[in-house]
Design an enzyme around this catalytic site. Sequence first.
Site, mmCIF file in Angstrom:
data_model
loop_
_atom_site.group_PDB
_atom_site.id
_atom_site.type_symbol
_atom_site.label_atom_id
_atom_site.label_comp_id
_atom_site.label_asym_id
_atom_site.label_seq_id
_atom_site.Cartn_x
_atom_site.Cartn_y
_atom_site.Cartn_z
ATOM 1 N N ALA A 12 -62.700 19.904 69.658
ATOM 2 C CA ALA A 12 -63.437 20.792 68.763
ATOM 3 C C ALA A 12 -64.605 21.498 69.433
ATOM 4 O O ALA A 12 -65.036 22.560 68.983
ATOM 5 C CB ALA A 12 -63.937 20.002 67.557
ATOM 6 N N SER A 13 -65.138 20.930 70.509
ATOM 7 C CA SER A 13 -66.309 21.540 71.143
ATOM 8 C C SER A 13 -66.069 21.958 72.589
ATOM 9 O O SER A 13 -66.864 22.719 73.143
ATOM 10 C CB SER A 13 -67.507 20.579 71.090
ATOM 11 O OG SER A 13 -67.194 19.364 71.745
ATOM 12 N N SER A 14 -65.001 21.457 73.211
ATOM 13 C CA SER A 14 -64.751 21.835 74.602
ATOM 14 C C SER A 14 -63.296 21.573 74.958
ATOM 15 O O SER A 14 -62.566 20.867 74.253
ATOM 16 C CB SER A 14 -65.657 21.042 75.558
ATOM 17 O OG SER A 14 -65.319 19.662 75.539
ATOM 18 N N ASP A 238 -53.911 15.271 69.815
ATOM 19 C CA ASP A 238 -54.764 14.580 70.786
ATOM 20 C C ASP A 238 -54.870 13.079 70.530
ATOM 21 O O ASP A 238 -54.902 12.273 71.471
ATOM 22 C CB ASP A 238 -56.144 15.230 70.877
ATOM 23 C CG ASP A 238 -56.826 15.454 69.544
ATOM 24 O OD1 ASP A 238 -56.360 14.921 68.513
ATOM 25 O OD2 ASP A 238 -57.837 16.173 69.513
ATOM 26 N N THR A 239 -54.902 12.675 69.260
ATOM 27 C CA THR A 239 -54.957 11.240 68.976
ATOM 28 C C THR A 239 -53.657 10.554 69.375
ATOM 29 O O THR A 239 -53.654 9.414 69.842
ATOM 30 C CB THR A 239 -55.238 10.980 67.488
ATOM 31 O OG1 THR A 239 -56.355 11.764 67.076
ATOM 32 C CG2 THR A 239 -55.554 9.512 67.240
ATOM 33 N N THR A 259 -65.053 13.680 68.058
ATOM 34 C CA THR A 259 -65.534 14.452 66.916
ATOM 35 C C THR A 259 -65.119 13.777 65.615
ATOM 36 O O THR A 259 -65.881 13.713 64.652
ATOM 37 C CB THR A 259 -64.969 15.884 66.975
ATOM 38 O OG1 THR A 259 -65.415 16.504 68.193
ATOM 39 C CG2 THR A 259 -65.443 16.701 65.787
ATOM 40 N N ASN A 296 -58.767 8.584 58.952
ATOM 41 C CA ASN A 296 -59.734 9.533 59.525
ATOM 42 C C ASN A 296 -61.130 9.233 59.007
ATOM 43 O O ASN A 296 -61.331 9.121 57.797
ATOM 44 C CB ASN A 296 -59.380 10.963 59.117
ATOM 45 C CG ASN A 296 -58.282 11.567 59.959
ATOM 46 O OD1 ASN A 296 -57.270 10.930 60.195
ATOM 47 N ND2 ASN A 296 -58.484 12.791 60.399
ATOM 48 N N GLN A 304 -73.182 15.285 66.630
ATOM 49 C CA GLN A 304 -73.120 16.567 67.349
ATOM 50 C C GLN A 304 -73.889 17.642 66.578
ATOM 51 O O GLN A 304 -74.633 18.441 67.166
ATOM 52 C CB GLN A 304 -71.660 16.987 67.539
ATOM 53 C CG GLN A 304 -70.869 16.107 68.491
ATOM 54 C CD GLN A 304 -69.371 16.320 68.389
ATOM 55 O OE1 GLN A 304 -68.893 17.127 67.594
ATOM 56 N NE2 GLN A 304 -68.607 15.585 69.175
ATOM 57 N N GLY A 403 -64.259 9.674 74.356
ATOM 58 C CA GLY A 403 -65.639 9.926 74.776
ATOM 59 C C GLY A 403 -66.670 9.096 74.040
ATOM 60 O O GLY A 403 -67.698 8.705 74.605
#
Length: 473
Positions: A12-14, A238-239, A259, A296, A304, A403
């Site tokens: 979501a951010s990079s 991604d998960t 995220t 979720n 963030q 992360g």
Amino acid sequence: MTKYSIAVDIGASSGRLILGYLENGVLKLNEIHRFENKIVKKGEAFCWEAGKLFQEIKNGLHQCKQMGIKPDSIGIDTWAVDFVLLDEDDMPLTEAVSYRDPRTDGIMEQVFGHIIKERLYLETGIQFQKFNTIFQLYSIKQSNPEILEKAKSFLMIPDYFNYLLTNKKVNEYTNATSTQLVNAFTKKWDVQLLDLLGINKEMFHEIKMPKTILGNLSEELVGEIGFDMKVILPATHDTGSAVISVPEKEDTIYISSGTWSLIGVENYFPICIMKALDYNFTNEGGLDYRYRFLKNIMGLWMIQEVKRNYQDVYSFAELVEMARAADSFKSLVDVNDDRFLKPENMVDEIRNYCQDTNQMQPNTPGEVAKCVFDSLAASYKLAVKEIEEIFEKQFKKINVIGGGCQNEMLNQLVADVTGKEVNAGPVEATAIGNIVAQLMALNEIEDIKDARAIIKKSFEIKKYLPAKHVLNQ
């Protein structure tokens, strides 16, 4: 000869391109290129800049060439639920609208007028989030039906990038399941649900599994970047890629921490029962038709946004240290409340929630951060309790990957509130899972059991034990 694979991992951010290869049975990683990703306002909608993201993928491949690296394969993973619709000329009909856009407000309830909620869950096994693809598509049908009438291709974000790489259109399984439009048992598009909603089923493509070799780069792209390679489907969700990095242990719950926080267990069949529905757990597809039974949780998105609201004056590490210093602050928020999905100001929203629930409001950055971390840990504790209730067993360990596993304060909080051993790592879980899926397709790794043994040998795992005073309470 050593095989080199590129994982394109976009969050979501990079986003980044990471090179992976085996050396003496150990998986090695090398970051090639990193770039920013963010939601932008286009007209009235909050969107992803799909064109810029694909250009960054190409920039990373140019960087490979400059470094003298010629990868054998590439695989792409991103977040779930979002998509691009193409017309008969393969031109996008819409922007890549973000799941955080408010267009789905109230849509879920409209869908329940056509499909009974319980039926939708029992057939798809997917949890109810207002931004699920099914609700995004129905929102388009309500506001711009002509778009769906013109649509000839439905491609999720990584599917779209794969099309731009190869000119081939498929829908990858793990991401397709997140749409709430795939039958959990047939593992195919649920055409009955699509018919009930009046959504054009012809725009959906064949569902392909991770480890599928989609093909080579298009001739045009080979000419542009100067070399060819295979495009392989990892778990494009991604998960789905991240969970490949979790040791295969029956007594372990995982938390994919980024995220979003995705907490759950790996399973070999979908659990589509009423208690799972009541607790809003999902059954997303995984590698080799495994299932990710998970929930979720809003995740580190909140911290963030807190960091951004403080004009990025403080680093994440500084916010953690200030949270430690604010140990006496005890207010909690429900991190899954929709008010935290995309508030105008996260700090203000946290304060408002505390005021609305008659709790002390956080006044300092440290108190705000402490509130976020404590609230996340409390939500994990509740989810663990629900998982154990559904499975009718106790789980001994929690494995935090991604992360967020670098946040030692949060790891210890989770150990303390759950009373369980917490293992943290690997950090690059998603890219690792992406790469090993490619290496399995290239016959460099035999199977997921072999992959997990390699991952365990290759990357550091930190252990956190629950504090004795917490366990004795």
